[in-house]
Design a protein around this motif. Structure first.
Motif, PDB file in Angstrom:
ATOM      1  N   LEU A 135       5.880  11.132  -0.675  1.00  0.00           N
ATOM      2  CA  LEU A 135       4.578  11.523  -0.127  1.00  0.00           C
ATOM      3  C   LEU A 135       4.701  11.563   1.381  1.00  0.00           C
ATOM      4  O   LEU A 135       4.963  10.536   2.011  1.00  0.00           O
ATOM      5  N   ASP A 136       4.497  12.734   1.962  1.00  0.00           N
ATOM      6  CA  ASP A 136       4.752  12.778   3.404  1.00  0.00           C
ATOM      7  C   ASP A 136       3.641  12.111   4.190  1.00  0.00           C
ATOM      8  O   ASP A 136       2.474  12.379   3.986  1.00  0.00           O
ATOM      9  N   GLY A 137       4.051  11.238   5.061  1.00  0.00           N
ATOM     10  CA  GLY A 137       3.149  10.687   6.053  1.00  0.00           C
ATOM     11  C   GLY A 137       2.397   9.454   5.570  1.00  0.00           C
ATOM     12  O   GLY A 137       2.062   9.326   4.408  1.00  0.00           O
ATOM     13  N   HIS A 138       2.147   8.548   6.528  1.00  0.00           N
ATOM     14  CA  HIS A 138       1.406   7.328   6.220  1.00  0.00           C
ATOM     15  C   HIS A 138       0.027   7.661   5.703  1.00  0.00           C
ATOM     16  O   HIS A 138      -0.522   6.984   4.857  1.00  0.00           O
ATOM     17  N   TRP A 139      -0.534   8.729   6.241  1.00  0.00           N
ATOM     18  CA  TRP A 139      -1.907   9.082   5.914  1.00  0.00           C
ATOM     19  C   TRP A 139      -2.031   9.415   4.428  1.00  0.00           C
ATOM     20  O   TRP A 139      -2.854   8.863   3.724  1.00  0.00           O
ATOM     21  N   ARG A 140      -1.120  10.290   3.930  1.00  0.00           N
ATOM     22  CA  ARG A 140      -1.197  10.658   2.516  1.00  0.00           C
ATOM     23  C   ARG A 140      -0.891   9.480   1.606  1.00  0.00           C
ATOM     24  O   ARG A 140      -1.467   9.337   0.537  1.00  0.00           O
ATOM     25  N   ARG A 141       0.009   8.634   2.041  1.00  0.00           N
ATOM     26  CA  ARG A 141       0.305   7.441   1.242  1.00  0.00           C
ATOM     27  C   ARG A 141      -0.913   6.553   1.134  1.00  0.00           C
ATOM     28  O   ARG A 141      -1.240   6.046   0.072  1.00  0.00           O
ATOM     29  N   ALA A 142      -1.582   6.363   2.289  1.00  0.00           N
ATOM     30  CA  ALA A 142      -2.760   5.496   2.292  1.00  0.00           C
ATOM     31  C   ALA A 142      -3.842   6.092   1.397  1.00  0.00           C
ATOM     32  O   ALA A 142      -4.440   5.387   0.578  1.00  0.00           O
ATOM     33  N   VAL A 143      -4.058   7.396   1.524  1.00  0.00           N
ATOM     34  CA  VAL A 143      -5.077   8.048   0.698  1.00  0.00           C
ATOM     35  C   VAL A 143      -4.737   7.872  -0.774  1.00  0.00           C
ATOM     36  O   VAL A 143      -5.591   7.555  -1.606  1.00  0.00           O
ATOM     37  N   SER A 144      -3.464   8.031  -1.105  1.00  0.00           N
ATOM     38  CA  SER A 144      -3.037   7.907  -2.490  1.00  0.00           C
ATOM     39  C   SER A 144      -3.269   6.491  -3.019  1.00  0.00           C
ATOM     40  O   SER A 144      -3.785   6.298  -4.122  1.00  0.00           O
ATOM     41  N   THR A 145      -2.887   5.487  -2.210  1.00  0.00           N
ATOM     42  CA  THR A 145      -3.061   4.101  -2.641  1.00  0.00           C
ATOM     43  C   THR A 145      -4.532   3.768  -2.850  1.00  0.00           C
ATOM     44  O   THR A 145      -4.918   3.176  -3.860  1.00  0.00           O
ATOM     45  N   VAL A 146      -5.367   4.160  -1.882  1.00  0.00           N
ATOM     46  CA  VAL A 146      -6.789   3.840  -1.966  1.00  0.00           C
ATOM     47  C   VAL A 146      -7.433   4.578  -3.143  1.00  0.00           C
ATOM     48  O   VAL A 146      -8.222   4.001  -3.900  1.00  0.00           O
ATOM     49  N   SER A 147      -7.063   5.852  -3.338  1.00  0.00           N
ATOM     50  CA  SER A 147      -7.640   6.606  -4.458  1.00  0.00           C
ATOM     51  C   SER A 147      -7.289   5.952  -5.786  1.00  0.00           C
ATOM     52  O   SER A 147      -8.123   5.851  -6.682  1.00  0.00           O
TER      53      SER A 147
END
Ligand code: GDD
Ligand code: MN
Length: 393
Positions: A135-147
């Motif tokens: 998953l590229d980028g911290h942002w997408r990872r964070a969104v994925s984890t939170v979702s």
């Protein structure tokens, strides 16, 4: 056992040949296996697929078929459902067409599902050995984890054994699905399958490492993120809706009690403390009765322990939130009202996730072993997610 690998594609031309090459290797020794592309591409991908399919037919490799859709109804999820309708084997594996999902795992997922007597086997990025690296980028990872955390909080029973409800990589037993009940849209077909089915499915997980894209570019957009919210809304936000109604009513009572006591002549600070104490207790009772009742016997805490956790968290949250409010307002000079509004929204989500994933979280269940007598005792087996409460229609 035979399987069909369902691969949704949207402009994945550069990845098709390599994907089929690796699937061909992986599926060797699985008689009757085939690959089914469900393609919504607007470029030359269909002709690439046709060429590769012809090569496979000529060389006697695993057969490749394609459904090409002129209208991309329901997007990625719609494509997956359309593919599943066309599957003739007992098991299907759904995976992306960009090689972020290792093809070698396709057979492992289906075999594991069949041997363990499961309905769905999820390839998870979030259990031991898994990784969301691609998953590229911290942002997408964070969104994925939170979702994922939110989805699990909304459906703690249905997702009790699922750490990665948003993955696009899973094996499914066709007989366990009611495809007509699904309302596919956007990217999150697995959540739809797990949350909307008539009965809770028996789910297991295998860890996997989410790789880098082979070629082409990602189709995940902000719009897909918004679609996710739309999907959660159509799943009626699971338990969160009831939690929100009770919380909202609590705020109203709080104000009413404060009003009544001050009208009776009490000092407003004393009245506020009483109002808070009453609201917190009543909310706890209501939440036990109407939000988490079916989970009471399935978690790790008894009544007093739940009460203590709940009150401690809510109390701490209120204190911290007020301190943060003061800090923001003092430092930035923003008007306190919208800041408080935003903080309350965040606090609501935190409270909900804390209760659903800590205070009331059901224990994971062991997958049934082949030969075990099914169904397992109510409330304890995978199938024993006995309550129909989480069922979304
Ligand atoms: N048929 C069809 N129609 N296929 C589509 C569509 C569509 O409208 N949109 C995307 N796809 C296909 C892509 O071609 C690819 O094979 C797969 O769906 C996943 O799309 P990507 O663009 O590679 O998505 P991603 O890598 O950002 O998203 C991944 O992570 C998500 C969770 O974080 C995927 O694994 C998703 O399935 C997963 O939900
Ligand atoms: Mn991808």
């Amino acid at each position: 056992m035979s399987i069909t690998v369902v691969v949704p594609t949207f402009n994945e031309g550069p990845n098709v040949a390599e994907l089929v090459r690796r699937l061909d290797e992986a599926l060797e020794g699985t008689p009757g296996a085939s690959v089914l592309f469900v393609d919504d591409s607007r470029d030359d991908t269909p002709s690439v697929i046709e060429r590769v399919a012809a090569e496979q037919a000529a060389s006697g490799g695993v057969p490749v078929r394609m459904i090409h859709r002129e209208v991309a109804d329901g997007g990625l999820s719609g494509a997956v459902v359309e593919g599943l309708r066309a599957v003739g084997t007992e098991w299907a594996v759904v995976m992306d067409g960009d090689l972020q999902h290792p093809p070698e795992l396709a057979t492992v997922l289906a075999t594991r599902g069949r041997e363990a007597g499961l309905d769905v086997v999820v390839a998870s990025r979030y259990i031991g050995g898994g990784d969301a690296g691609g998953l590229d980028g911290h942002w997408r990872r964070a969104v994925s984890t939170v979702s994922a955390l939110l989805a699990r909080s909304m459906f703690p029973l249905r997702l009790r054994n699922v750490t990665d409800p948003l993955t696009g990589f899973f094996a499914v037993r066709l007989g366990a699905l009611d495809l007509d009940a699904l309302r596919p849209r956007g990217f999150k077909i697995l959540l739809e399958i797990l949350a909307r089915g008539k009965r809770a499915l028996a789910v297991g997980e295998e860890p996997f490492v989410f790789g880098e894209r082979h070629g082409g570019s990602s189709k995940a957009t902000l719009r897909m993120g918004l679609r996710y919210l739309e999907q959660l809304a159509s799943l009626r936000f699971g338990r969160m809706s009831r939690f929100a109604i009770i919380g909202g009513m609590g705020a109203v009572w709080n104000v009413l009690i404060l009003w009544a006591l001050t009208v009776l002549g009490m000092h407003y600070l004393g009245a506020a403390v009483i109002a808070a104490a009453v609201t917190i207790s009543v909310n706890f009772a209501l939440q036990e009765r109407f939000v988490f009742r079916d989970l009471l016997g399935q978690g790790r805490f008894g009544f007093w322990s739940r009460l203590a956790h709940s009150v401690t968290f809510n109390g701490t949250e209120a204190v911290v939130r007020t301190a943060v409010l003061g800090l923001i307002v003092e430092l930035s000079g923003f008007w306190a009202v919208p800041v408080q509004g935003a903080l309350l929204a965040v606090a609501f989500l935190l409270r909900f996730v804390f209760h659903s994933q800590w205070v009331y979280r059901p224990r994971r269940t062991a997958p049934p072993r082949l030969g075990d007598a099914l169904p397992t005792p109510p409330g304890h087996g995978v199938l024993g997610a006995a309550s129909t409460d989480e069922r979304v229609q």
